[in-house]
Every structure is written in structure tokens, then in C-alpha cells.
Enzyme design. Structure first.
Site, short mmCIF file in Angstrom:
data_model
loop_
_atom_site.label_atom_id
_atom_site.label_comp_id
_atom_site.label_asym_id
_atom_site.label_seq_id
_atom_site.Cartn_x
_atom_site.Cartn_y
_atom_site.Cartn_z
N VAL A 17 0.91 -1.02 0.15
CA VAL A 17 -0.01 0.11 0.01
C VAL A 17 0.85 1.26 0.06
O VAL A 17 2.15 0.97 0.17
CB VAL A 17 -0.80 -0.16 1.22
CG1 VAL A 17 -1.76 -1.30 1.36
CG2 VAL A 17 -0.28 0.11 2.31
N CYS A 18 0.21 2.46 -0.05
CA CYS A 18 1.12 3.65 -0.31
C CYS A 18 1.71 4.13 1.17
O CYS A 18 0.96 3.59 2.07
CB CYS A 18 0.24 4.94 -0.46
SG CYS A 18 -0.39 4.93 -2.35
N PRO A 19 2.74 4.51 1.17
CA PRO A 19 3.57 5.19 0.05
C PRO A 19 4.46 3.93 -0.40
O PRO A 19 5.31 4.37 -1.39
CB PRO A 19 4.48 6.39 0.94
CG PRO A 19 4.63 5.45 2.07
CD PRO A 19 3.36 4.73 2.57
N GLU A 46 -5.68 2.83 -5.49
CA GLU A 46 -5.33 4.01 -5.25
C GLU A 46 -3.85 4.51 -5.95
O GLU A 46 -3.59 5.43 -6.68
CB GLU A 46 -5.14 4.57 -3.60
CG GLU A 46 -5.05 5.90 -3.62
CD GLU A 46 -3.92 6.82 -3.04
OE1 GLU A 46 -3.31 6.09 -2.36
OE2 GLU A 46 -3.48 7.67 -3.85
#
Ligand SMILES: [Zn+2]
Lengths: 82, 266
Positions: A17-19, A46
């Protein structure tokens, strides 16, 4: 035309997942030569939007963003600058 | 050098910055920074450089932690009262980031040891609390051509400047000689709000990071003055003085001296 581009490098960042999606993608691009193309396989929706945007902000060229199945995306990015 | 998964997480907010990236983070991890003083300024400078992954941090200080330090010297704690400041700071910084190494030197910095202490470091940070040390550090950095990020604090005011020997001004271009002891604040006047060294030390840490990365503009030929009561930052131009006694065209100070005048330590 873009369908014919053969990536010089492929990374699989599914599960991230981000980042960290962008961290991994950016480090992979740093290790490439200008003009080379990377294929990025990911499943974090995302990041399918944010990685292309950030790559363009950093001066790289986004060649393709494609949803390949229910969960995964493929991005093709060409390194334009160091 | 490949990053470990832990490092990717620890430094992710650096790596995603265009000005840093993996390349910049590697520079930070390989950098060696020497900090003079483990007090009000040395604590925040070292703290942020440790967090940033600056690989080797040297620190010199001969003092032990006292209760009156804890109002502002944030690397120390009630639990480290009485132990050497460099040991206290080393434990704090290495606990924050096991990637880095802190080399603590329990000694007074002097004309006889300063060159040996700083010669293997890339950048020097002055966090000392007195004029004799500030001038000594300046002169040694000019002679060894070491970049120097100098900071000073008093009451509600702070100052920062970055000295790049050969390129810009030095501390003596700004104030050629030390003020006579009577003109510096007496001990009763030498109070300081605890967060002032936090502001100034953080500015010094950022100057150091920019020097390591080779990005942005540093305070070359510039003195930045922070006035906390007014909440203002003022930039004062400091041109390199061709007649400067240490960095000018015909320097008169060609070897280091110790200044043993009695100054109050802030
Ligand atoms: Zn000078």
C-alpha cells in the site's frame, strides 16, 4: 503502438500500500537507464492513480495504465530523466 | 547498497521526495557529520540527523548531564543525570535509529585536538555555547576547508549561518574578533526559552541535510536571525571579507589559538 513496447524490467508490488508502492516503483526506476521501460504490477487501486501522477511529477513518462483483471493493474513507465 | 525492508519503511518519507530518492538516502547513510557540543543545539541537530539516517555522527563534549540542562537539551533525560552528555546522547540517538553510529568524545575541544577530531568528517556543526569555541571551530574549519553550519542562541533569539570555506563568508568575516568578556551577557542574563535551540538546531540539521544531498540553497554569505518574541526571521547578507584575518587574501591567523578568557556558558 504502445502495445508493442517490451519492458526492460518488471516489478510486482501486489500486496503493498501507499507510500511503499511508490517507494518500490521509484527505487526501481532509479536503477534503470534513461529510455528504459518498466512494467509495474499492482493491486492497490489508489496506487494505480497516484503512481502515474507522481511519476509524471518526477518527469517520467507514463505509457500505459491498464486494469488487467478484477484486482490487478499494470503500469508501463518510461524513464525520461535521472 | 540495497535497502532492507526496514530501511524502506524508515526512510520512505525521504525516498518519495524528488530531491532525495534512494540516491539521496544512500548519501545520508554514508555521510559523516561532526557536532561540537551535546547541549541545547547539539541535541536537536544530532536527533534529527540520527533520524534522517546520517551514518556517522561524531560529538564532542566534556560535560555531564545536569538537571538545569533538561529544560532544553532533549536528548538527555532525568534518567541520565550525572552521566556524560555524549554517552547520554549516543544512547538516545542509537535507540532512535540503529542504522547509525555515534562516536562520542569526552573531551574539551582545543587548538590541539580539533583538527584531528574533525578531519575525517564531511561537515561540522557548531553547537557550542561560548565565543572562544565558536572562533576556534570557525578557524579550524576554514583551515581544513570543512563546511560548517554554525548556530547560536540567547534568550528569545537564534542565529544560523553556513560557512563554505573558499566559497563564502566565515564567522570572522562577520565578527572579526570576539567581543570582550564584559560585552557578552553575564550569567544571570543568559536565559533561553527551551524551544529556541529546537528551532535553531532544526534549521542547522536541515542545512546539513541539504549540503549532503547537494540540493537547495544554504545560508552561504547569509546570517539568518530568528526573533521568537516577534516571530520573525530576518536574513542579513554577509559578504566574504577580502581582509578577513582567517579566510581573506592575506590571512594573519595561520595557526590555531585557544582563547581562555572567562566567558559565561549559555
Ligand atoms: Zn572570513
Amino acid at each position: 503502438m504502445e502495445e508493442d513496447i517490451k519492458p526492460d524490467k518488471k516489478i510486482n508490488i501486489k500486496g503493498l500500500v501507499c507510500p511503499y508502492t511508490f517507494v518500490k516503483a521509484k527505487l526501481a526506476v532509479e536503477d534503470m537507464e534513461v529510455g528504459q521501460v518498466i512494467e509495474i504490477l499492482l493491486d492497490y487501486e489508489e496506487a494505480s492513480r497516484s503512481i502515474p501522477k507522481s511519476m509524471e511529477d518526477h518527469g517520467q513518462k507514463v505509457l500505459k495504465v491498464e486494469k488487467i483483471n478484477d484486482t490487478d493493474w499494470i503500469l508501463l513507465i518510461r524513464k525520461e530523466k535521472e | 547498497m540495497e535497502f532492507t525492508e526496514d530501511q524502506l519503511q524508515r526512510y520512505s518519507r525521504h525516498i518519495i521526495l524528488p530531491e532525495v530518492g534512494g540516491k539521496g538516502q544512500r548519501k545520508l547513510l554514508h555521510a559523516k557529520v561532526f557536532i561540537v557540543g551535546a547541549g541545547g543545539l547539539g541535541c536537536p541537530v544530532g536527533y534529527y540527523l540520527a533520524a534522517a539516517g546520517v551514518g556517522t555522527i561524531g560529538m564532542v563534549d566534556n560535560d555531564t548531564v545536569e538537571l538545569s540542562n533538561l529544560q532544553r537539551q532533549i536528548a538527555h533525560s532525568t534518567k541520565t543525570l550525572g552521566i556524560h552528555k555524549v554517552d547520554s546522547a549516543k544512547a538516545t540517538f542509537e535507540a532512535l535509529n540503529p542504522d547509525i553510529k555515534v562516536v562520542g568524545i569526552k573531551d574539551r575541544i582545543s587548538k590541539d585536538n580539533i583538527k584531528d577530531l574533525i578531519k575525517n568528517y564531511d561537515i561540522v556543526v557548531d553547537g557550542s555555547d561560548n565565543f572562544p569555541t565558536r572562533y576556534l571551530v570557525n578557524d579550524a574549519c576554514v583551515m581544513l576547508k570543512k563546511p560548517l553550519v554554525s548556530g547560536a542562541i540567547l534568550k528569545f533569539e537564534g542565529q544560523v549561518t553556513t560557512i563554505l570555506p573558499g566559497e563564502g563568508h566565515c564567522y570572522r568575516c562577520l565578527f572579526e574578533e570576539m567581543p570582550p568578556p564584559g560585552l557578552v551577557p553575564s550569567c544571570q542574563e543568559a536565559g533561553v526559552i527551551g524551544a529556541i535551540p529546537g528551532v535553531v538546531g532544526s534549521l542547522q540539521a536541515i542545512e546539513v541535510v541539504k549540503l549532503i544531498l547537494g540540493k537547495g540553497d544554504v545560508l552561504k554569505n547569509t546570517l539568518l536571525i530568528y526573533d521568537a518574541l516577534k516571530t520573525t526571521f530576518r536574513r542579513v547578507k554577509v559578504p566574504k571579507n577580502p581582509h578577513c584575518p582567517v579566510c581573506g587574501d592575506n590571512p594573519t591567523i595561520t595557526e590555531l589559538r585557544d582563547y581562555d578568557a572567562e566567558y559565561c556558558r549559555i
